[in-house]
Structures are given as structure tokens and as C-alpha cells.
Design a protein around this motif. Structure first.
Motif, mmCIF file in Angstrom:
data_model
loop_
_atom_site.group_PDB
_atom_site.id
_atom_site.type_symbol
_atom_site.label_atom_id
_atom_site.label_comp_id
_atom_site.label_asym_id
_atom_site.label_seq_id
_atom_site.Cartn_x
_atom_site.Cartn_y
_atom_site.Cartn_z
ATOM 1 N N THR A 1 5.938 6.235 -11.273
ATOM 2 C CA THR A 1 6.627 6.412 -12.325
ATOM 3 C C THR A 1 8.114 6.669 -11.792
ATOM 4 O OG1 THR A 1 6.289 8.830 -12.282
ATOM 5 C CG2 THR A 1 5.349 7.357 -14.151
ATOM 6 N N GLU A 2 8.254 7.104 -10.723
ATOM 7 C CA GLU A 2 9.630 7.285 -9.910
ATOM 8 C C GLU A 2 10.033 5.904 -9.472
ATOM 9 O OE1 GLU A 2 11.832 9.658 -6.216
ATOM 10 O OE2 GLU A 2 9.818 10.127 -6.964
ATOM 11 N N LEU A 3 9.085 5.158 -8.820
ATOM 12 C CA LEU A 3 9.204 3.785 -8.134
ATOM 13 C C LEU A 3 9.829 2.998 -9.359
ATOM 14 C CD1 LEU A 3 9.248 2.138 -5.760
ATOM 15 C CD2 LEU A 3 6.846 1.538 -6.506
ATOM 16 N N SER A 4 9.225 3.184 -10.506
ATOM 17 C CA SER A 4 9.642 2.324 -11.623
ATOM 18 C C SER A 4 11.079 2.311 -11.938
ATOM 19 C CB SER A 4 8.524 2.373 -12.855
ATOM 20 O OG SER A 4 9.027 3.650 -13.437
ATOM 21 N N GLU A 5 11.726 3.696 -11.956
ATOM 22 C CA GLU A 5 13.026 3.875 -12.274
ATOM 23 C C GLU A 5 13.884 3.007 -11.170
ATOM 24 O OE1 GLU A 5 13.715 8.030 -11.938
ATOM 25 O OE2 GLU A 5 12.057 8.281 -13.262
ATOM 26 N N HIS A 6 13.488 3.153 -9.959
ATOM 27 C CA HIS A 6 14.412 2.473 -8.908
ATOM 28 C C HIS A 6 14.200 0.578 -9.051
ATOM 29 C CE1 HIS A 6 15.043 6.020 -6.789
ATOM 30 N NE2 HIS A 6 14.176 6.547 -7.002
ATOM 31 N N ASN B 1 0.809 -1.157 0.077
ATOM 32 C CA ASN B 1 -0.079 0.004 0.029
ATOM 33 C C ASN B 1 1.038 1.214 -0.083
ATOM 34 O OD1 ASN B 1 -1.654 -2.170 1.275
ATOM 35 N ND2 ASN B 1 -3.205 -0.774 1.045
ATOM 36 N N ASN B 2 2.128 1.080 0.224
ATOM 37 C CA ASN B 2 3.112 2.281 0.331
ATOM 38 C C ASN B 2 4.287 2.074 -0.556
ATOM 39 O OD1 ASN B 2 5.422 3.657 1.252
ATOM 40 N ND2 ASN B 2 4.099 3.980 3.153
ATOM 41 N N PRO B 3 4.553 2.952 -1.340
ATOM 42 C CA PRO B 3 5.665 2.733 -2.524
ATOM 43 C C PRO B 3 7.042 2.607 -1.705
ATOM 44 C CG PRO B 3 4.663 4.821 -2.660
ATOM 45 C CD PRO B 3 3.783 4.093 -1.917
ATOM 46 N N ILE B 4 7.200 3.419 -0.750
ATOM 47 C CA ILE B 4 8.536 3.341 0.148
ATOM 48 C C ILE B 4 8.814 1.816 0.656
ATOM 49 C CG2 ILE B 4 9.905 4.220 2.059
ATOM 50 C CD1 ILE B 4 9.081 6.485 -0.326
ATOM 51 N N ASP B 5 7.780 1.343 1.289
ATOM 52 C CA ASP B 5 7.756 -0.118 1.840
ATOM 53 C C ASP B 5 8.111 -1.038 0.577
ATOM 54 O OD1 ASP B 5 7.215 0.557 4.234
ATOM 55 O OD2 ASP B 5 5.094 -0.059 4.189
ATOM 56 N N MET C 1 5.629 8.521 -3.031
ATOM 57 C CA MET C 1 6.482 8.396 -4.380
ATOM 58 C C MET C 1 5.349 8.053 -5.560
ATOM 59 S SD MET C 1 9.483 5.670 -5.007
ATOM 60 C CE MET C 1 10.523 6.305 -3.724
ATOM 61 N N LYS C 2 5.791 8.638 -6.688
ATOM 62 C CA LYS C 2 4.845 8.383 -7.878
ATOM 63 C C LYS C 2 5.420 7.181 -8.283
ATOM 64 C CE LYS C 2 2.941 12.297 -8.370
ATOM 65 N NZ LYS C 2 1.369 12.695 -8.134
#
Length: 129
Positions: A65-70, A35-39, A62-63
Motif C-alpha cells: 500500500t505504501e509502495l502504491s503511493e509512490h 522480490n523486494n519493494p525497494i528495488d 515496505m508494504k
């Protein structure tokens, strides 16, 4: 053989829909939901490679799209599941493989997965030549 899946979405009902669709597909296995992109970033970065990563775009912290970069190196296919229009998403991130517009229908989900599995199998056959 099955394909591993992870879902990152801050709306539980969206996770529930994708969860049900994944459970109904004999080729897919759900490994994690977040439920949380940081997790997701902390867990997936340390975890195994994922075949299908389903990402929402608009999330707190975090969006997608940004998460996908990581996470690009950890996921075979990135599939955005969003209420944004696909052409809007393409302007933000041109490297994703697929898009599922919310609300997601089972027919669209199944067609998308089937198409990506066929692409994956074609890639494997080309590499064996």
C-alpha cells in the motif's frame, strides 16, 4: 497492442503464478518482477509507465500500500494480489482498481484483466469524443 505488467511480491511462487498467467494472455507483456519493494521503487520510478502493476500487501521493507503511493503516477492500474480480505485492503487504500485474492485462479485473473482492459478502452473512446 499489448499492456505492460510488473509484479512486486516477496514470495517467488506468487510471482511464478502471475508470470504464467501473464504469459498465457496475448494482450499482456511482463516487463519486470521484483522480490523486494525497494528495488521496485528504484527501478520503476526511473522506468517507463506500466499498465498493470501487481502488488502484494505484506512485504519486508515496505508494504504494498505504501509502495502504491509512490508508484501511482507510473501505473495505469494497480492490482493488489494478497491473502488479505478485500474489505481489509479497502480500509487501507481506497484508490486501488482491483484486488486478486491469493491463491489466484486463472479465471479470476482473466476476468479482472478483461474488465480493466474494457475500462481502459472505454476511457479512450470517451476522450476521442
Amino acid at each position: 497492442m499489448y499492456y505492460s505488467c510488473a509484479i512486486v511480491d516477496d514470495e517467488q511462487h506468487a510471482i511464478d503464478v502471475l508470470h504464467d498467467y501473464i504469459e498465457d494472455n496475448r494482450f499482456l507483456k511482463l516487463s519486470n518482477t521484483f522480490n523486494n519493494p525497494i528495488d521496485a521503487l528504484k527501478t520503476i520510478s526511473a522506468g517507463d509507465k506500466i499498465d498493470f502493476l501487481f502488488l502484494d500487501i505484506d512485504m519486508d521493507g515496505m508494504k504494498g500500500t505504501e509502495l502504491s503511493e509512490h508508484l501511482r503516477s507510473k501505473a495505469r492500474f494497480i492490482i493488489y494480489a494478497s491473502s488479505h480480505l478485500e474489505n481489509e485492503v479497502r480500509k487501507i487504500d481506497t484508490s486501488f482498481e482491483c484486488y486478486l485474492g491469493k491463491p489466484i485462479s486463472m479465471k479470476r485473473f482473466t476476468g479482472t484483466i478483461d474488465k480493466l482492459i474494457q475500462l481502459n478502452n472505454a476511457d479512450k473512446q470517451l476522450n476521442n469524443i
